[in-house]
Design an enzyme around this catalytic site. Structure first.
Site, PDB file in Angstrom:
ATOM      1  N   ARG A  64       0.830  -1.215   0.000  1.00 40.55           N
ATOM      2  CA  ARG A  64       0.000   0.000   0.000  1.00 40.55           C
ATOM      3  C   ARG A  64       0.858   1.257   0.000  1.00 40.55           C
ATOM      4  O   ARG A  64       0.496   2.272  -0.598  1.00 40.55           O
ATOM      5  CB  ARG A  64      -0.946   0.003   1.200  1.00 40.55           C
ATOM      6  CG  ARG A  64      -1.880  -1.192   1.284  1.00 40.55           C
ATOM      7  CD  ARG A  64      -2.682  -1.412  -0.006  1.00 40.55           C
ATOM      8  NE  ARG A  64      -3.659  -2.476   0.127  1.00 40.55           N
ATOM      9  CZ  ARG A  64      -3.442  -3.767  -0.112  1.00 40.55           C
ATOM     10  NH1 ARG A  64      -2.218  -4.161  -0.509  1.00 40.55           N
ATOM     11  NH2 ARG A  64      -4.383  -4.658   0.016  1.00 40.55           N
ATOM     12  N   ALA A 100       6.694   9.594  24.552  1.00 38.28           N
ATOM     13  CA  ALA A 100       5.472   9.734  23.764  1.00 38.28           C
ATOM     14  C   ALA A 100       5.765   9.898  22.276  1.00 38.28           C
ATOM     15  O   ALA A 100       5.285   9.133  21.437  1.00 38.28           O
ATOM     16  CB  ALA A 100       4.662  10.917  24.292  1.00 38.28           C
ATOM     17  N   ASP A 113      17.344   5.960  24.754  1.00 35.73           N
ATOM     18  CA  ASP A 113      16.596   6.605  25.837  1.00 35.73           C
ATOM     19  C   ASP A 113      17.265   6.250  27.155  1.00 35.73           C
ATOM     20  O   ASP A 113      17.825   5.163  27.300  1.00 35.73           O
ATOM     21  CB  ASP A 113      15.138   6.138  25.846  1.00 35.73           C
ATOM     22  CG  ASP A 113      14.257   6.996  26.747  1.00 35.73           C
ATOM     23  OD1 ASP A 113      13.497   7.825  26.204  1.00 35.73           O
ATOM     24  OD2 ASP A 113      14.322   6.854  27.987  1.00 35.73           O
ATOM     25  N   ASP A 117      12.265  15.596  25.358  1.00 38.96           N
ATOM     26  CA  ASP A 117      11.352  16.476  26.076  1.00 38.96           C
ATOM     27  C   ASP A 117      12.059  17.697  26.644  1.00 38.96           C
ATOM     28  O   ASP A 117      11.539  18.358  27.531  1.00 38.96           O
ATOM     29  CB  ASP A 117      10.656  15.708  27.207  1.00 38.96           C
ATOM     30  CG  ASP A 117      11.651  15.135  28.220  1.00 38.96           C
ATOM     31  OD1 ASP A 117      12.872  15.358  28.059  1.00 38.96           O
ATOM     32  OD2 ASP A 117      11.217  14.473  29.178  1.00 38.96           O
ATOM     33  N   ASN A 118      13.257  18.009  26.114  1.00 39.53           N
ATOM     34  CA  ASN A 118      13.987  19.163  26.644  1.00 39.53           C
ATOM     35  C   ASN A 118      14.866  19.774  25.565  1.00 39.53           C
ATOM     36  O   ASN A 118      15.343  19.078  24.664  1.00 39.53           O
ATOM     37  CB  ASN A 118      14.820  18.761  27.862  1.00 39.53           C
ATOM     38  CG  ASN A 118      15.970  17.841  27.491  1.00 39.53           C
ATOM     39  OD1 ASN A 118      17.062  18.309  27.162  1.00 39.53           O
ATOM     40  ND2 ASN A 118      15.726  16.534  27.507  1.00 39.53           N
ATOM     41  N   PHE A 119      15.077  21.091  25.667  1.00 42.91           N
ATOM     42  CA  PHE A 119      15.823  21.794  24.634  1.00 42.91           C
ATOM     43  C   PHE A 119      17.331  21.623  24.781  1.00 42.91           C
ATOM     44  O   PHE A 119      18.075  21.803  23.809  1.00 42.91           O
ATOM     45  CB  PHE A 119      15.440  23.277  24.614  1.00 42.91           C
ATOM     46  CG  PHE A 119      14.203  23.541  23.807  1.00 42.91           C
ATOM     47  CD1 PHE A 119      14.285  23.763  22.447  1.00 42.91           C
ATOM     48  CD2 PHE A 119      12.954  23.525  24.401  1.00 42.91           C
ATOM     49  CE1 PHE A 119      13.156  23.973  21.682  1.00 42.91           C
ATOM     50  CE2 PHE A 119      11.813  23.734  23.657  1.00 42.91           C
ATOM     51  CZ  PHE A 119      11.907  23.957  22.289  1.00 42.91           C
ATOM     52  N   CYS A 172      18.935  26.302  11.056  1.00 46.86           N
ATOM     53  CA  CYS A 172      18.904  25.250  12.073  1.00 46.86           C
ATOM     54  C   CYS A 172      17.968  25.664  13.208  1.00 46.86           C
ATOM     55  O   CYS A 172      17.437  26.777  13.224  1.00 46.86           O
ATOM     56  CB  CYS A 172      20.314  24.966  12.597  1.00 46.86           C
ATOM     57  SG  CYS A 172      20.995  26.261  13.671  1.00 46.86           S
ATOM     58  N   CYS A 206       5.051  18.148  30.065  1.00 43.13           N
ATOM     59  CA  CYS A 206       3.920  17.239  30.285  1.00 43.13           C
ATOM     60  C   CYS A 206       3.713  16.971  31.760  1.00 43.13           C
ATOM     61  O   CYS A 206       2.588  16.753  32.218  1.00 43.13           O
ATOM     62  CB  CYS A 206       4.167  15.925  29.552  1.00 43.13           C
ATOM     63  SG  CYS A 206       4.350  16.099  27.771  1.00 43.13           S
ATOM     64  N   CYS A 219      24.851  32.719  13.177  1.00 48.30           N
ATOM     65  CA  CYS A 219      24.443  31.573  13.992  1.00 48.30           C
ATOM     66  C   CYS A 219      25.668  30.720  14.301  1.00 48.30           C
ATOM     67  O   CYS A 219      26.388  30.309  13.380  1.00 48.30           O
ATOM     68  CB  CYS A 219      23.406  30.725  13.243  1.00 48.30           C
ATOM     69  SG  CYS A 219      23.022  29.158  14.078  1.00 48.30           S
TER      70      CYS A 219
END
Length: 342
Positions: free
Chosen positions: A13, A40, A61, A131-133, A172, A187, A245
């Site tokens: 497909r 997530a 992770d 989940d973090n910069f 960037c 979250c 930059c």
């Protein structure tokens, strides 16, 4: 299963979709992607990459599965919580059952300036499931240094965002967001709806597919933000790279500078401080050491020590320790020194 990685039946497909076709499917089968963060966003990304037939999916992770993850982290279940499995271990088990014909490379680790360039070795594209910069800027700098596309994504509350950053073709992440400007909402503080995670990660996944099959003309050139509860959708053109930059302009890559501050990090909104001062922990040895002063639980992947002070230390074989129950680095280092030693 014995099917080849580019099996026509499995991907029929997807191959019927003209912009991919048989040629694009062959390109996907020969591609390698890295997903950083298997929470997530990362679980949705991994699901799409594996089902799409990416030849090699590497994912990393630092954390293990907890009950609060199950509301939105689609690859995990209650058995994973009960066993306190590292997220990449639990994810690998599920992903193998989805597609056994591709290569999976799970890595239990934190992503730092010290190891990021090793993690992206041999990779064609990096997907942001963090989940973090702080970690995002590390990925951004490493990708632009090594000419690897980086697909950013985020989700919190009912809002999501996504953008694809391509060295030599786009600015960037640092051109659009300066360190310290990223939202402090997480979250763990304001919650998150599961559907917004799926949508944000799906936007990331489709941009990844475009890049991997060479469909540059279809690539989105904006930073997309949306709110599915309040029916809001906005696209901001990314514009041109900034000449000054330090990442894509002057090529200094400041996030890749290793310093001692990276060894102690408060995990925002989680009452947890990560300390990484050791090269490795022998979990069996530490179980014996801590048994007289704390209640200890151990599995092959981590050790939990429940302290009389009320906090908990989680130790990993790669030398990391999470001090849970406090977001104060000083308090965390005190407990670390008391039970492990500085």
């Amino acid at each position: 299963m014995s099917e080849p990685v580019g099996s026509s039946e499995r991907y029929s497909r997807q191959m019927l979709f003209g912009p991919i076709g048989t040629g694009g499917q062959s390109l996907l089968a020969g591609s390698s992607v890295l997903i950083v963060g298997m929470g997530a966003l990362g679980t949705v990304l991994a699901n799409h990459m594996v089902r799409s037939g990416i030849g090699c999916v590497r994912f990393v992770d630092r954390d293990y599965v907890e009950l609060s993850n199950l509301q939105r982290q689609m690859l995990y279940d209650e058995d994973d919580v009960e066993q306190a499995l590292p997220k990449v271990v639990a994810a690998e088990r599920k992903l193998k059952r989805i597609n056994s014909s591709i290569k999976l490379e799970p890595i239990v680790s934190d992503v730092t300036a010290s190891n990021v360039e090793l993690l992206i070795e041999g990779i064609d594209l990096v997907l942001d499931g963090t989940d973090n910069f702080q970690t995002r800027f590390i990925l951004n700098d490493a990708c632009f240094k090594h000419n690897i596309p980086f697909v950013y994504g985020g989700a919190v509350g009912s809002r999501g965002m996504s953008a694809a950053f391509v060295p030599g073709a786009t600015p960037c992440l640092r051109c659009l967001i300066q360190p310290g400007e990223g939202t402090a909402e997480t979250c763990d503080r304001i919650g998150v709806l599961s559907p917004v995670v799926d949508i944000a990660a799906s936007y990331q996944a489709v941009e990844a597919l475009k890049l991997l099959v060479g469909a540059a003309q279809s690539r989105r050139t904006s930073l997309l933000t949306f709110d599915i509860w309040n029916n809001y959708h906005y696209e901001m053109k990314c514009g041109e790279p900034k000449p000054d930059c330090p990442t894509c302009g002057t090529h200094e890559y400041p996030a890749l500078q290793v310093n001692a501050a990276n060894e102690v990090a408060s995990l925002c909104g989680r009452e947890t401080v990560q300390i990484h001062l050791s090269s490795a922990f022998d979990l069996e040895e530490w179980e014996n050491r801590l048994a007289s002063s704390a209640r200890v639980e151990r599995n092959p992947f981590l050790l939990k020590a429940y302290l009389t002070e009320g906090e908990r230390i989680v130790m990993f074989p790669d030398g990391r320790a999470l001090i849970q129950g406090t977001d104060d680095p000083v308090r965390a280092k005190t407990l670390y020194a008391r039970y492990i030693g500085m």
